[in-house]
Design a protein around this motif. Sequence first.
Motif, PDB file in Angstrom:
ATOM      1  N   ARG A 176     -40.823   8.537   6.429  1.00  0.00           N
ATOM      2  CA  ARG A 176     -39.594   9.288   6.701  1.00  0.00           C
ATOM      3  C   ARG A 176     -39.781  10.759   6.377  1.00  0.00           C
ATOM      4  N   ALA A 177     -40.469  11.043   5.254  1.00  0.00           N
ATOM      5  CA  ALA A 177     -40.722  12.442   4.907  1.00  0.00           C
ATOM      6  C   ALA A 177     -41.612  13.116   5.950  1.00  0.00           C
ATOM      7  N   ARG A 178     -42.620  12.368   6.430  1.00  0.00           N
ATOM      8  CA  ARG A 178     -43.505  12.936   7.451  1.00  0.00           C
ATOM      9  C   ARG A 178     -42.752  13.246   8.737  1.00  0.00           C
ATOM     10  N   MET A 179     -41.911  12.296   9.171  1.00  0.00           N
ATOM     11  CA  MET A 179     -41.152  12.528  10.391  1.00  0.00           C
ATOM     12  C   MET A 179     -40.148  13.662  10.214  1.00  0.00           C
ATOM     13  N   ALA A 180     -39.583  13.776   8.989  1.00  0.00           N
ATOM     14  CA  ALA A 180     -38.656  14.887   8.730  1.00  0.00           C
ATOM     15  C   ALA A 180     -39.386  16.226   8.834  1.00  0.00           C
ATOM     16  N   PHE A 240     -50.512  25.857  -2.885  1.00  0.00           N
ATOM     17  CA  PHE A 240     -49.531  26.544  -2.040  1.00  0.00           C
ATOM     18  C   PHE A 240     -48.745  27.520  -2.892  1.00  0.00           C
ATOM     19  N   GLU A 241     -48.555  28.723  -2.349  1.00  0.00           N
ATOM     20  CA  GLU A 241     -47.740  29.744  -2.998  1.00  0.00           C
ATOM     21  C   GLU A 241     -46.892  30.426  -1.946  1.00  0.00           C
ATOM     22  N   ALA A 242     -45.656  30.759  -2.304  1.00  0.00           N
ATOM     23  CA  ALA A 242     -44.770  31.482  -1.399  1.00  0.00           C
ATOM     24  C   ALA A 242     -43.819  32.328  -2.232  1.00  0.00           C
ATOM     25  N   GLY A 243     -43.724  33.612  -1.881  1.00  0.00           N
ATOM     26  CA  GLY A 243     -42.830  34.477  -2.634  1.00  0.00           C
ATOM     27  C   GLY A 243     -43.089  35.933  -2.328  1.00  0.00           C
ATOM     28  N   PRO A 244     -42.248  36.803  -2.836  1.00  0.00           N
ATOM     29  CA  PRO A 244     -42.422  38.246  -2.581  1.00  0.00           C
ATOM     30  C   PRO A 244     -43.552  38.819  -3.429  1.00  0.00           C
ATOM     31  N   GLY A 292     -33.974  25.861   3.436  1.00  0.00           N
ATOM     32  CA  GLY A 292     -35.071  25.790   2.477  1.00  0.00           C
ATOM     33  C   GLY A 292     -35.990  24.609   2.682  1.00  0.00           C
ATOM     34  N   ALA A 293     -35.697  23.770   3.681  1.00  0.00           N
ATOM     35  CA  ALA A 293     -36.535  22.591   3.917  1.00  0.00           C
ATOM     36  C   ALA A 293     -37.915  22.975   4.422  1.00  0.00           C
ATOM     37  N   GLY A 294     -38.029  24.158   5.046  1.00  0.00           N
ATOM     38  CA  GLY A 294     -39.327  24.569   5.548  1.00  0.00           C
ATOM     39  C   GLY A 294     -40.341  24.769   4.450  1.00  0.00           C
ATOM     40  N   LEU A 295     -39.937  25.452   3.369  1.00  0.00           N
ATOM     41  CA  LEU A 295     -40.849  25.643   2.244  1.00  0.00           C
ATOM     42  C   LEU A 295     -41.215  24.303   1.605  1.00  0.00           C
ATOM     43  N   VAL A 296     -40.238  23.410   1.497  1.00  0.00           N
ATOM     44  CA  VAL A 296     -40.503  22.086   0.934  1.00  0.00           C
ATOM     45  C   VAL A 296     -41.514  21.337   1.790  1.00  0.00           C
ATOM     46  N   GLY A 297     -41.340  21.405   3.104  1.00  0.00           N
ATOM     47  CA  GLY A 297     -42.266  20.724   3.999  1.00  0.00           C
ATOM     48  C   GLY A 297     -43.669  21.280   3.915  1.00  0.00           C
ATOM     49  N   MET A 298     -43.793  22.632   3.842  1.00  0.00           N
ATOM     50  CA  MET A 298     -45.127  23.220   3.713  1.00  0.00           C
ATOM     51  C   MET A 298     -45.789  22.803   2.404  1.00  0.00           C
TER      52      MET A 298
END
Length: 398
Positions: free
Chosen positions: A191-195, A368-372, A351-357
Amino acid sequence: MAVTLPRPHRDDARIALAGLLGGLLVWGAGLGSRPADEQVVLWPGQWPILLPLAVMTGCELLRRTRPRSALLIGTAALTLDTLTQGNLVTVVMFTDLVYATVVYGPPATARRVLWTSGLSTVVGAVVPFAVWRVPEALLIGVVIGIVVFTPAATGWVVRNHRDIAVAERLRAEQTALLAEIDRAQAVTAERARMARELHDMVANHLSAIAIHSTAALSLDDPATSKDALTVIRENSVEGLAEMRRLIGILRDDSGDREPAAAPTLGGLDALAESARTNGLDVALDAVHDSRLPAPVELAAYRIVQESLTNALKHASPGRVTVTLAQLDGSLTVRVTSPYGDRDGPRAPGSGAGLVGMRERVALLNGTFEAGPEVSGRAKVWTVRATLPITHRTVGGTE
């Protein structure tokens, strides 16, 4: 305070009743175990036989609920029976008490009864033979073995088989529970993969539609509105095609159709061009091996796709840079976009995009890192993912 005895098991009650009736039948027929004039018989006559018979019957009621107490009282009753003319049924019921104590009693008691009965059998055979020096003396040990050791050994075998059966049943239940946990985890992971797939495939198109529809509604310029509607239509068609493909994969459980090809890094140019059409200034710099593992390619593609979608929604005006570099057995994906000069997002996000990445990278044991961060004099938003590449996943060999 009065002690309440446990309620006898129904089978124990039946055994006790059968023993009592059988003992009374033997008693009524005048069949004693020993003649009245035998030297050990201290209480001749028929009536004294009934007392140990009655006590042994009561012990049978406790054979399952209080096996140790039943055996102790039964031993006293058997001793009393030997002082009378005796009743064969009383002896038989005593052997059942020995058996029940080994089967239903605590493990320590079961072992103690088994060893004690075996030792009694040996002593009962050796000592009389050593004293009297006649072969017939060995029969005492034989009788003790039949009355005590044989039921104890039988009970031990039954107990071992019962314990093995219980252990196997528990192991089967644990295996079923683990299988159910694995199934639930597999369903959750799927389910997480399909999401993630649904979000990554459709969010980019829907974000572009939301942004350009806002522009078309806010600007009273036919040419601008036409361009915006053109982009909206293109993204609608592409998003609908992606949605139909995903729904087809979900509904097709026959296994006859080949699975849809996953996107690869060869499609990054088309992805960047689509982002430019939506209004982003994208610079793509991708240097990597053409034979990367499929999971690594898919994860890198989706990370770039989602980063461009986020830049479309949140980035300030300026260049978005996409860099892919392969070094030291890993693929590094880095996407930077201008950050900090916009009042709010051009399209809503969850915010689901960052969670998925982050989930995609974690599945490949990457970072994985994401931020200013500050780059020169400008403030940029940076997405950086490092995806390990193993030789085993490339071509299937070491």
